[in-house]
Write a protein that holds these residues in place. Sequence first.
Motif, PDB file in Angstrom:
ATOM      1  N   MET A 168       0.807  -1.228   0.000  1.00 57.13           N
ATOM      2  CA  MET A 168       0.000   0.000   0.000  1.00 57.13           C
ATOM      3  C   MET A 168       0.837   1.274   0.000  1.00 57.13           C
ATOM      4  SD  MET A 168       0.577  -1.528   2.954  1.00 57.13           S
ATOM      5  CE  MET A 168      -0.664  -2.783   2.669  1.00 57.13           C
ATOM      6  N   TRP A 169       2.152   1.143  -0.094  1.00 59.07           N
ATOM      7  CA  TRP A 169       3.010   2.331   0.032  1.00 59.07           C
ATOM      8  C   TRP A 169       3.594   2.787  -1.294  1.00 59.07           C
ATOM      9  CZ3 TRP A 169       1.130   3.395   4.330  1.00 59.07           C
ATOM     10  CH2 TRP A 169       1.094   2.519   5.411  1.00 59.07           C
ATOM     11  N   HIS A 170       2.998   2.416  -2.407  1.00 63.88           N
ATOM     12  CA  HIS A 170       3.550   2.807  -3.709  1.00 63.88           C
ATOM     13  C   HIS A 170       3.363   4.299  -4.001  1.00 63.88           C
ATOM     14  CE1 HIS A 170       4.442  -1.289  -4.560  1.00 63.88           C
ATOM     15  NE2 HIS A 170       3.182  -1.671  -4.611  1.00 63.88           N
ATOM     16  N   LYS A 171       2.323   4.882  -3.448  1.00 65.66           N
ATOM     17  CA  LYS A 171       2.009   6.271  -3.802  1.00 65.66           C
ATOM     18  C   LYS A 171       1.252   6.944  -2.662  1.00 65.66           C
ATOM     19  CE  LYS A 171      -0.375   8.971  -7.393  1.00 65.66           C
ATOM     20  NZ  LYS A 171      -1.216   8.893  -8.615  1.00 65.66           N
ATOM     21  N   THR A 172       1.612   8.197  -2.369  1.00 67.35           N
ATOM     22  CA  THR A 172       0.861   8.982  -1.395  1.00 67.35           C
ATOM     23  C   THR A 172      -0.502   9.348  -1.975  1.00 67.35           C
ATOM     24  OG1 THR A 172       2.808   9.876  -0.281  1.00 67.35           O
ATOM     25  CG2 THR A 172       0.793  11.187  -0.145  1.00 67.35           C
TER      26      THR A 172
ATOM     27  N   VAL B 223      -3.226   8.147   2.622  1.00 63.60           N
ATOM     28  CA  VAL B 223      -2.037   7.302   2.717  1.00 63.60           C
ATOM     29  C   VAL B 223      -0.799   8.175   2.537  1.00 63.60           C
ATOM     30  CG1 VAL B 223      -0.763   5.362   1.719  1.00 63.60           C
ATOM     31  CG2 VAL B 223      -3.273   5.302   1.784  1.00 63.60           C
ATOM     32  N   ILE B 224       0.092   8.157   3.521  1.00 62.69           N
ATOM     33  CA  ILE B 224       1.389   8.835   3.414  1.00 62.69           C
ATOM     34  C   ILE B 224       2.422   7.768   3.086  1.00 62.69           C
ATOM     35  CG2 ILE B 224       3.158  10.161   4.637  1.00 62.69           C
ATOM     36  CD1 ILE B 224       0.923  11.352   6.364  1.00 62.69           C
ATOM     37  N   ALA B 225       2.853   7.739   1.839  1.00 60.43           N
ATOM     38  CA  ALA B 225       3.752   6.672   1.383  1.00 60.43           C
ATOM     39  C   ALA B 225       5.202   7.118   1.278  1.00 60.43           C
ATOM     40  CB  ALA B 225       3.275   6.147   0.029  1.00 60.43           C
ATOM     41  N   ASP B 226       5.447   8.414   1.317  1.00 62.25           N
ATOM     42  CA  ASP B 226       6.791   8.923   1.049  1.00 62.25           C
ATOM     43  C   ASP B 226       7.553   9.325   2.312  1.00 62.25           C
ATOM     44  OD1 ASP B 226       5.206  11.073   1.692  1.00 62.25           O
ATOM     45  OD2 ASP B 226       5.753  12.305  -0.037  1.00 62.25           O
ATOM     46  N   HIS B 227       7.040   8.957   3.484  1.00 62.60           N
ATOM     47  CA  HIS B 227       7.726   9.276   4.737  1.00 62.60           C
ATOM     48  C   HIS B 227       7.397   8.195   5.763  1.00 62.60           C
ATOM     49  CE1 HIS B 227       9.558  11.905   7.791  1.00 62.60           C
ATOM     50  NE2 HIS B 227       8.605  11.470   8.596  1.00 62.60           N
ATOM     51  N   THR B 228       8.412   7.618   6.393  1.00 64.79           N
ATOM     52  CA  THR B 228       8.178   6.575   7.387  1.00 64.79           C
ATOM     53  C   THR B 228       7.626   7.191   8.668  1.00 64.79           C
ATOM     54  OG1 THR B 228       9.920   5.186   6.478  1.00 64.79           O
ATOM     55  CG2 THR B 228       9.201   4.706   8.723  1.00 64.79           C
TER      56      THR B 228
END
Length: 407
Positions: free
Chosen positions: A137-141, A199-204
Amino acid sequence: MTVTQPDVTVIIGAYEAMPYLVECLASVEAQTLDPARVEVIAVDDGSTDGTGEYLDEFAARAPMPVTVIHQENSGGPSGPRNAGLAKAAGRYVFFLDADDRLGPEALERMVAMADRAGTDVVLGRVEGVNRGAPKSMWHKTLERTDVFSSNIKFTLSAQKLFRRALLERHGMRFDESLFTGEDALFTMEAYLRADGVSVIADHTCYYLVGRDDGKHVTKSGGYALRFDSARALMRLIAELVPPGERRDQLMVRPFVVTLLPQFGPRWLTDDEEVRRHKLELAAPLMDAYWTEGVARLLKVHERLRLHLVAARRPDLLTDVVRFVRDKRQAAGLLEKNGRRLYLVYPHFRDRKAGIPDEVYLAGPREARPFLGYREQPADSFPRRALRRLRRLSAVRGLSRRDRPAAA
């Protein structure tokens, strides 16, 4: 003096959490969100290793308000989380396990995302430390999505930002009768009731930490608890989503993640009594929720095993499980001029077994690697229009031939 409502309440359930709790609380203290906008409610669930004392020390020195609740051990994570929810005052709540930790700027970024997008749930990227973590689920914000338009159904842990008004409006709490999968039930309900998910995908935003001692907040329990979890999640989905493609899409999750592992390699080491009991527990779930729509969404070996569970055929199931356990590659059989590919797992076209060919039929994703497979093109609008024109032309041609000749 005016008391300002905090933006977010961080709820920490802690049981025998030392020394992991030290880094967990340090990650909270290091957040960039103004401490006046954060409150922490920590619940010591009957620890005996100094967890409760360390929480009290943190409360005395933390820059944000911290409430510590000491209670007898509840046996699972639901009780502490519900105790924290009962006292939460923030516009949002975030559930942080005491052996994990927040990423830098996590709360600031998640609150900003929820406020900007107006969504009720925010997922921040998760990374595993000495353990696996969800990835698909982390491919894109995504500022706004839902459980049907993304892969978020494959991350149902509670470590999300939830709008508290959503939880209160629907009286949502963790099911304390479940000792595994309680977070999946809670999170799926939130997804389905939410006015949008981000979804925030670009920051852990969250580090999922694997403990060396194996003492996680969630206890694994026996196989019967897994069936309890699957049953509860399937029932929830059925209650909130009408029959059809959307329900089938969500049912994939409990079937594949919770139910199917009970009929994986461990099946080969189960004794006959356990095997019989597993099939008994699975039977009502298969009867109620296993559909052709769900089956079509699965890989062939997943579909085949669950088909045999539904058919109560443990004799055939064992052969298939052994084939899968040994990581053997099923041969491909092409038919229909290469447009149909069957994967030849055990008992394919065995008359005695009587398993329908469709169970072995590969979808495009599984079939593409096989030489000679020809994927059927999507039924695009131009193709449909062309077929319609051809049909109309044929009809008109017939009607002209049927007309009487001119005098």
